[in-house]
Motif scaffolding. Structure first.
Motif, PDB file in Angstrom:
ATOM      1  N   GLN A 102       0.805  -1.211   0.000  1.00 57.44           N
ATOM      2  CA  GLN A 102       0.000   0.000   0.000  1.00 57.44           C
ATOM      3  C   GLN A 102       0.843   1.269   0.000  1.00 57.44           C
ATOM      4  OE1 GLN A 102      -3.345  -0.087  -0.185  1.00 57.44           O
ATOM      5  NE2 GLN A 102      -3.366  -2.324  -0.156  1.00 57.44           N
ATOM      6  N   SER A 103       2.134   1.131  -0.066  1.00 61.00           N
ATOM      7  CA  SER A 103       3.029   2.275   0.118  1.00 61.00           C
ATOM      8  C   SER A 103       2.876   3.341  -0.955  1.00 61.00           C
ATOM      9  CB  SER A 103       4.482   1.803   0.177  1.00 61.00           C
ATOM     10  OG  SER A 103       4.741   1.080   1.368  1.00 61.00           O
ATOM     11  N   PHE A 104       2.395   2.972  -2.121  1.00 60.09           N
ATOM     12  CA  PHE A 104       2.239   3.927  -3.206  1.00 60.09           C
ATOM     13  C   PHE A 104       0.806   4.399  -3.381  1.00 60.09           C
ATOM     14  CE2 PHE A 104       6.541   3.719  -4.436  1.00 60.09           C
ATOM     15  CZ  PHE A 104       6.953   2.406  -4.284  1.00 60.09           C
ATOM     16  N   SER A 105      -0.062   4.026  -2.440  1.00 59.54           N
ATOM     17  CA  SER A 105      -1.434   4.502  -2.431  1.00 59.54           C
ATOM     18  C   SER A 105      -1.558   5.714  -1.522  1.00 59.54           C
ATOM     19  CB  SER A 105      -2.375   3.399  -1.953  1.00 59.54           C
ATOM     20  OG  SER A 105      -3.677   3.901  -1.732  1.00 59.54           O
ATOM     21  N   LEU A 106      -2.408   6.658  -1.891  1.00 56.59           N
ATOM     22  CA  LEU A 106      -2.667   7.837  -1.065  1.00 56.59           C
ATOM     23  C   LEU A 106      -3.892   7.652  -0.166  1.00 56.59           C
ATOM     24  CD1 LEU A 106      -2.052  10.712  -3.650  1.00 56.59           C
ATOM     25  CD2 LEU A 106      -0.448   9.723  -2.009  1.00 56.59           C
ATOM     26  N   SER A 107      -4.427   6.456  -0.103  1.00 57.00           N
ATOM     27  CA  SER A 107      -5.622   6.195   0.688  1.00 57.00           C
ATOM     28  C   SER A 107      -5.394   6.502   2.162  1.00 57.00           C
ATOM     29  CB  SER A 107      -6.057   4.744   0.541  1.00 57.00           C
ATOM     30  OG  SER A 107      -7.117   4.444   1.420  1.00 57.00           O
ATOM     31  N   PRO A 108      -6.331   7.223   2.808  1.00 62.13           N
ATOM     32  CA  PRO A 108      -6.228   7.506   4.244  1.00 62.13           C
ATOM     33  C   PRO A 108      -6.777   6.399   5.133  1.00 62.13           C
ATOM     34  CG  PRO A 108      -8.156   8.589   3.376  1.00 62.13           C
ATOM     35  CD  PRO A 108      -7.490   7.904   2.199  1.00 62.13           C
ATOM     36  N   ASP A 109      -7.235   5.313   4.549  1.00 62.85           N
ATOM     37  CA  ASP A 109      -7.853   4.229   5.303  1.00 62.85           C
ATOM     38  C   ASP A 109      -6.853   3.606   6.273  1.00 62.85           C
ATOM     39  OD1 ASP A 109      -9.275   2.045   6.236  1.00 62.85           O
ATOM     40  OD2 ASP A 109      -9.924   1.399   4.244  1.00 62.85           O
ATOM     41  N   PRO A 110      -7.154   3.608   7.579  1.00 63.19           N
ATOM     42  CA  PRO A 110      -6.220   2.996   8.535  1.00 63.19           C
ATOM     43  C   PRO A 110      -6.011   1.511   8.316  1.00 63.19           C
ATOM     44  CG  PRO A 110      -8.319   3.531   9.589  1.00 63.19           C
ATOM     45  CD  PRO A 110      -8.326   4.187   8.241  1.00 63.19           C
ATOM     46  N   LYS A 111      -6.930   0.864   7.590  1.00 64.59           N
ATOM     47  CA  LYS A 111      -6.769  -0.559   7.311  1.00 64.59           C
ATOM     48  C   LYS A 111      -5.579  -0.843   6.409  1.00 64.59           C
ATOM     49  CE  LYS A 111     -11.681  -1.632   7.846  1.00 64.59           C
ATOM     50  NZ  LYS A 111     -12.904  -2.137   7.179  1.00 64.59           N
ATOM     51  N   GLY A 112      -5.067   0.182   5.756  1.00 69.15           N
ATOM     52  CA  GLY A 112      -3.893   0.009   4.926  1.00 69.15           C
ATOM     53  C   GLY A 112      -2.576   0.047   5.679  1.00 69.15           C
ATOM     54  N   TYR A 113      -2.638   0.272   6.967  1.00 63.31           N
ATOM     55  CA  TYR A 113      -1.451   0.356   7.810  1.00 63.31           C
ATOM     56  C   TYR A 113      -1.335  -0.899   8.668  1.00 63.31           C
ATOM     57  CZ  TYR A 113      -1.115   5.232   6.411  1.00 63.31           C
ATOM     58  OH  TYR A 113      -0.975   6.387   5.677  1.00 63.31           O
ATOM     59  N   ASP A 114      -0.142  -1.449   8.761  1.00 66.67           N
ATOM     60  CA  ASP A 114       0.036  -2.741   9.409  1.00 66.67           C
ATOM     61  C   ASP A 114       0.866  -2.710  10.685  1.00 66.67           C
ATOM     62  OD1 ASP A 114       2.516  -4.125   7.048  1.00 66.67           O
ATOM     63  OD2 ASP A 114       2.605  -2.431   8.420  1.00 66.67           O
ATOM     64  N   LEU A 115       1.286  -1.539  11.131  1.00 64.40           N
ATOM     65  CA  LEU A 115       2.046  -1.427  12.369  1.00 64.40           C
ATOM     66  C   LEU A 115       1.743  -0.081  12.996  1.00 64.40           C
ATOM     67  CD1 LEU A 115       4.230  -2.783  14.183  1.00 64.40           C
ATOM     68  CD2 LEU A 115       5.930  -1.492  12.876  1.00 64.40           C
ATOM     69  N   TRP A 116       1.442  -0.083  14.301  1.00 64.45           N
ATOM     70  CA  TRP A 116       1.000   1.123  14.997  1.00 64.45           C
ATOM     71  C   TRP A 116       1.799   1.351  16.269  1.00 64.45           C
ATOM     72  CZ3 TRP A 116      -3.085   4.186  13.180  1.00 64.45           C
ATOM     73  CH2 TRP A 116      -3.791   3.655  12.095  1.00 64.45           C
ATOM     74  N   GLY A 117       1.995   2.622  16.598  1.00 64.42           N
ATOM     75  CA  GLY A 117       2.589   2.980  17.862  1.00 64.42           C
ATOM     76  C   GLY A 117       1.562   2.982  18.968  1.00 64.42           C
ATOM     77  N   GLN A 118       2.010   3.278  20.182  1.00 67.79           N
ATOM     78  CA  GLN A 118       1.138   3.237  21.354  1.00 67.79           C
ATOM     79  C   GLN A 118       0.320   4.506  21.541  1.00 67.79           C
ATOM     80  OE1 GLN A 118       4.268   4.146  21.466  1.00 67.79           O
ATOM     81  NE2 GLN A 118       4.302   5.916  22.840  1.00 67.79           N
ATOM     82  N   GLY A 119       0.672   5.560  20.860  1.00 70.51           N
ATOM     83  CA  GLY A 119      -0.041   6.819  20.946  1.00 70.51           C
ATOM     84  C   GLY A 119       0.561   7.776  21.952  1.00 70.51           C
ATOM     85  N   THR A 120       0.367   9.068  21.704  1.00 73.05           N
ATOM     86  CA  THR A 120       0.801  10.104  22.627  1.00 73.05           C
ATOM     87  C   THR A 120      -0.277  11.176  22.698  1.00 73.05           C
ATOM     88  OG1 THR A 120       2.619  11.622  23.199  1.00 73.05           O
ATOM     89  CG2 THR A 120       2.092  11.391  20.856  1.00 73.05           C
ATOM     90  N   GLN A 121      -0.593  11.621  23.913  1.00 71.73           N
ATOM     91  CA  GLN A 121      -1.694  12.555  24.127  1.00 71.73           C
ATOM     92  C   GLN A 121      -1.282  13.975  23.792  1.00 71.73           C
ATOM     93  OE1 GLN A 121      -5.028  11.980  25.375  1.00 71.73           O
ATOM     94  NE2 GLN A 121      -5.257  14.133  24.710  1.00 71.73           N
ATOM     95  N   VAL A 122      -2.134  14.660  23.039  1.00 68.11           N
ATOM     96  CA  VAL A 122      -1.993  16.080  22.762  1.00 68.11           C
ATOM     97  C   VAL A 122      -3.247  16.780  23.257  1.00 68.11           C
ATOM     98  CG1 VAL A 122      -1.865  17.857  20.968  1.00 68.11           C
ATOM     99  CG2 VAL A 122      -0.470  15.786  20.793  1.00 68.11           C
ATOM    100  N   THR A 123      -3.072  17.753  24.136  1.00 64.68           N
ATOM    101  CA  THR A 123      -4.194  18.502  24.692  1.00 64.68           C
ATOM    102  C   THR A 123      -3.984  19.984  24.413  1.00 64.68           C
ATOM    103  OG1 THR A 123      -4.512  16.868  26.463  1.00 64.68           O
ATOM    104  CG2 THR A 123      -5.520  19.038  26.760  1.00 64.68           C
ATOM    105  N   VAL A 124      -4.964  20.605  23.773  1.00 65.47           N
ATOM    106  CA  VAL A 124      -4.897  22.021  23.419  1.00 65.47           C
ATOM    107  C   VAL A 124      -6.009  22.744  24.166  1.00 65.47           C
ATOM    108  CG1 VAL A 124      -4.864  23.729  21.582  1.00 65.47           C
ATOM    109  CG2 VAL A 124      -4.030  21.403  21.153  1.00 65.47           C
ATOM    110  N   SER A 125      -5.647  23.676  25.015  1.00 66.17           N
ATOM    111  CA  SER A 125      -6.616  24.421  25.805  1.00 66.17           C
ATOM    112  C   SER A 125      -6.923  25.755  25.147  1.00 66.17           C
ATOM    113  CB  SER A 125      -6.093  24.641  27.223  1.00 66.17           C
ATOM    114  OG  SER A 125      -4.881  25.385  27.215  1.00 66.17           O
ATOM    115  N   SER A 126      -8.154  26.221  25.345  1.00 71.53           N
ATOM    116  CA  SER A 126      -8.578  27.487  24.766  1.00 71.53           C
ATOM    117  C   SER A 126      -8.247  28.647  25.688  1.00 71.53           C
ATOM    118  CB  SER A 126     -10.077  27.461  24.467  1.00 71.53           C
ATOM    119  OG  SER A 126     -10.813  27.242  25.654  1.00 71.53           O
TER     120      SER A 126
END
Length: 126
Positions: A102-126
């Protein structure tokens, strides 16, 4: 062990900036499209942007002009520079590796990705 590790999240006031990084342990890092996604409770994971093996980035409309994705192949790292942050940018941000077929596809579908990180929180206050 093959993994992605995000860092750089935190809390910032509206209008501020953060830079997220994602370091990969996978081989052949330079051959993969790397993507950034974000997710808030009760909502589906949302595509933010990605960067192709060529180094060409692309973005969803809501972050175009504010966020920049880059990569350092020598360090196996992809970056997400976030400027002019808005409260609606608040989310857990994930990096992901797109599948080799899928590396040459521009599809935004997360199903095209096969490895994920654990995530990091971003909080933006008004």
């Amino acid at each position: 062990q093959v993994q992605l590790v995000e860092s750089g999240g935190g809390s910032v006031q509206a209008g501020g900036s953060l830079r997220l990084s994602c370091t990969a342990s996978t081989r052949a890092f330079s051959a993969y499209t790397m993507g950034w996604f974000r997710q808030t409770p009760g909502k589906e994971r949302e595509f933010v942007g990605a960067i192709r093996p060529s180094g060409t980035p692309y973005y969803t409309d809501s972050v175009e002009g504010r966020f920049t994705i880059s990569r350092d192949n020598d360090k196996n790292t992809v970056f997400l520079q976030m400027n002019s942050l808005k409260p609606e940018d608040t989310a857990v941000y994930y990096c992901a590796k797109k599948g080799p077929l899928q590396s040459f596809s521009l599809s935004p579908d997360p199903k095209g990705y096969d490895l994920w990180g654990q995530g990091t929180q971003v909080t933006v206050s008004s």
